[in-house]
Structure formats: C-alpha cells, structure tokens
Design an enzyme around this catalytic site. Structure first.
Site, short mmCIF file in Angstrom:
data_model
loop_
_atom_site.label_atom_id
_atom_site.label_comp_id
_atom_site.label_asym_id
_atom_site.label_seq_id
_atom_site.Cartn_x
_atom_site.Cartn_y
_atom_site.Cartn_z
CG ASP A 167 5.97 -7.03 8.61
OD1 ASP A 167 7.13 -6.61 8.67
OD2 ASP A 167 5.26 -7.27 9.61
CG ASP B 183 1.48 -3.26 9.94
OD1 ASP B 183 2.33 -2.59 9.32
OD2 ASP B 183 0.66 -3.99 9.35
N GLY C 76 0.84 -1.21 0.00
CA GLY C 76 0.00 0.00 0.00
C GLY C 76 0.87 1.25 0.00
O1 F6P Z 1 -1.43 -1.28 4.65
C1 F6P Z 1 -2.11 -0.11 4.35
C2 F6P Z 1 -3.57 -0.38 4.18
O2 F6P Z 1 -4.21 0.84 3.83
C3 F6P Z 1 -4.28 -1.03 5.36
O3 F6P Z 1 -4.56 -0.13 6.39
C4 F6P Z 1 -5.49 -1.63 4.69
O4 F6P Z 1 -5.97 -2.72 5.43
C5 F6P Z 1 -4.94 -2.07 3.36
O5 F6P Z 1 -3.78 -1.29 3.12
C6 F6P Z 1 -5.86 -1.91 2.19
O6 F6P Z 1 -5.26 -2.51 1.10
P1 F6P Z 1 -5.61 -2.27 -0.44
O7 F6P Z 1 -4.94 -1.00 -0.87
O8 F6P Z 1 -5.04 -3.45 -1.11
O9 F6P Z 1 -7.10 -2.17 -0.51
#
Ligand code: F6P
Length: 324
Positions: free
Chosen positions: A103, A129, A11
């Site tokens: 991670d 995290d 992300g």
């Molecule tokens: O890791 C960042 C984050 O925004 C999390 O808080 C959330 O659960 C996830 O990514 C959402 O992922 P995606 O962009 O794949 O929908």
C-alpha cells in the site's frame, strides 16, 4: 509508451523476482525498452537505473528476495523528491513505471502519477494486507514458512508438555496468523482485528484444555496486536505465571520474508506481471493489478487505495470451533 521501468518497493517478498521476470520478458516480447530501477524509489531519485534484457532475468524465478533490491524511501514522499524522480525518469526516457510492493508503495505511485508518470501497481507483500486484492505475492510462501516452523515448535511443545507462543508478521493485519493458526491447530489465535479478553480467551482456554486432557498448547500472536498485549516472550511469561504451565515464546522474524517462492506465488506473480505490461501496451495505466475471486483484474489506483479489507470472518468463526 515506449520505455517501461520496473522497481520493487517496501518489504521484500518471495515471488517478487518472478514478477520482475514476467514484467521484463513481457515488455521485451511486445517490443518495449525495459529498465530496472534498483532499491525502490531511492533508485529512481538516484538514477540507479539500467536497461534489462530477457537474460538479465534468467535463473531468478526460484529465488527469494528481489534482484532489484528494495527500500522504504522517505524522500519520495516529498514534492522535491518526486520532481527529482520525474526529471531522472525523463532523462532515461522512462514513460511508464511498474511498482511491485504494498500500500505504501502504491501511495507513492499514485502521487507520482500526478507528476505525469504512467504507473501500474503489482501487489507484493507477505502480509496480504492490500485491500483491493484477495492475494498478494509472497503471502503463500510466508504462510508455508510459518507453517513449517509451527510444526517443528509443536514437536517440542508435545515432548515437554509445554505451551508455545509464536509471534508472526503481518504488520497491522492478522491474515498470516489466522490461516496458519487454523492450519497448525492453534489453541488460541490473537489478531489485531479481533477483540479479546486475556483471562477468558487465553488463560481460561488453556486451563479448560488442560482439564479436558490437553498436554500442549499453541498460541499464535499476530505482531499487529503485540503492541497492545506485549510480544511473544512477555506473553509466555504471563501465561506461565498464571497457569503454572511451562511456556516458551518464539518470535519468528525475518525468516518469514525469505526463501524460494511456492508454485502459487510464482504463477500468480508471473500472471500479474504479464497483465500489467499488456495493459500498458493497450494504453491503460494508473491501475493496480489485483486478484478477485481467483481472477486477475485491474482497479483504478485511487479506488484501490480507498478500499478496506477485513479478516475472513468465516475462517475466524471456524477457528473458534476447531480449537476446543
Ligand atoms: O510488510 C512486510 C513486513 O515484514 C511486515 O510483516 C513487518 O511488520 C514489516 O515488514 C517489517 O518491516 P522492516 O523490514 O522495515 O523491518
């Protein structure tokens, strides 16, 4: 090491651009050839790679997102994908790779190092995290974005004497929720790291608050626990049904991932980017850049991945005192 690649993975997070800029400019400063890999590990497999100059990273320090773009790459978790990525890397003469991500991205980097790539990880995620580091790039900006939204929601909750449930991101961790809950004066903070009882910890708390003269209520719901108790809209309905207090739910969503990074995110991303390249210059690799007790350190990648992180228990204890 002569040629260093840089990519962002997972992300996106505000401050990733500041990190890219720091990595590229530090590399050029020390005489390395710098390569930008687009769309995370996908770009490595596809050869979406080009040389970066100091000017390619001008005017990006204040911008959210990542100029290199990002992705979560399934193909990279296979041996075939990694081998392909290694062949492409060799074709471009890339002998070290700086990965900015969370991670999952580190696991990819660790596995890639077994194929001979010298890797360096930088913590980039709004969720904070990453176990090896007290702080991750983007966390501060995301918290400020949530804070701003929460203050606005409080205005309307006050005007209508309502209860508001705000669902925030964080994946399986509640760091954003806990900090923003405290900073925004939430009555209830629901975290994946904390057991709770629906009747006692939510309903009784709201009713006790009403009996003591409260007129509006803020409930912060970490997305990591919403799988267990339902999302903000569902929870709002349950609360309204049981307490009779008008309740509204808001899912903050992707607004939390964007925006101009805060000073803290820019400075930390810059400092960590410099550190990553200086370590490579000194022949140190397969490390994760981390923040411990306000100092920037580096940790072996396997060790970093085996670490666990808990929610700040002291803050959790204080949040209970402050929300009466
Ligand atoms: O890791 C960042 C984050 O925004 C999390 O808080 C959330 O659960 C996830 O990514 C959402 O992922 P995606 O962009 O794949 O929908």
């Amino acid at each position: 090491v002569k040629t260093i690649g840089v990519l962002t993975s997972g992300g996106d997070a505000p401050g990733m651009n500041a990190a890219i800029r720091a990595v590229v400019r530090t590399g050029i400063y020390y005489g390395f050839k710098m390569l930008g890999v687009r769309k995370g590990y996908n770009g490595l497999i596809a050869g979406d790679i080009s040389e970066m100059t100091a000017r390619n990273v001008s005017d990006i320090i204040h911008r959210g997102g990542t100029i290199l773009q990002t992705a979560r790459c399934k193909a990279f978790s296979t041996e075939e994908g990694m081998q392909k990525a290694m062949s492409i890397s060799r074709a471009f003469g890339m002998d070290a790779l700086v990965v900015i991500g969370g991670d999952g991205s580190y696991r990819g980097a660790r596995d890639f190092s077994k194929f001979g790539m010298k890797v360096m990880g930088l913590p980039g995620t709004i969720d904070n995290d990453i176990a090896s580091s007290d702080y991750t790039i983007g966390y501060d900006t995301a918290m400020n974005t949530v804070q701003d939204a929460l203050d606005k929601i409080r205005d309307t909750a006050y005007s209508h004497e309502r209860c508001s449930v705000l669902e925030v991101m964080g994946r399986k961790a509640g760091h954003i929720a806990l900090n923003v809950g405290i900073a925004g004066g939430a009555e209830v903070i629901l975290l994946p790291e904390k057991e709770f009882d629906f009747d006692k910890d939510i309903i009784r708390k709201i009713i006790q608050g009403r009996n003591s003269g409260k007129k509006n209520y803020i409930i912060i719901l970490a997305e990591g626990i919403s799988e267990k108790i339902g999302g903000a809209l569902e929870l709002a309905k349950k609360i309204e049904d049981l307490t009779g207090i008008e309740t509204r739910g808001t899912v903050l969503g992707y607004i939390q991932r964007g925006g101009s990074p805060t000073i803290q995110d820019r400075v930390m991303a810059s400092a960590m980017g410099v550190k990553a390249v200086e370590l490579l210059k000194d022949g140190v690799f397969n490390r994760i850049i981390s923040v411990k007790d306000s100092k920037i350190i580096d940790i072996d990648i396997d060790e970093a991945l085996s670490m666990k992180k808990d929610i700040d228990q002291d803050l959790l204890r204080m949040s209970n005192i402050l929300s009466i």
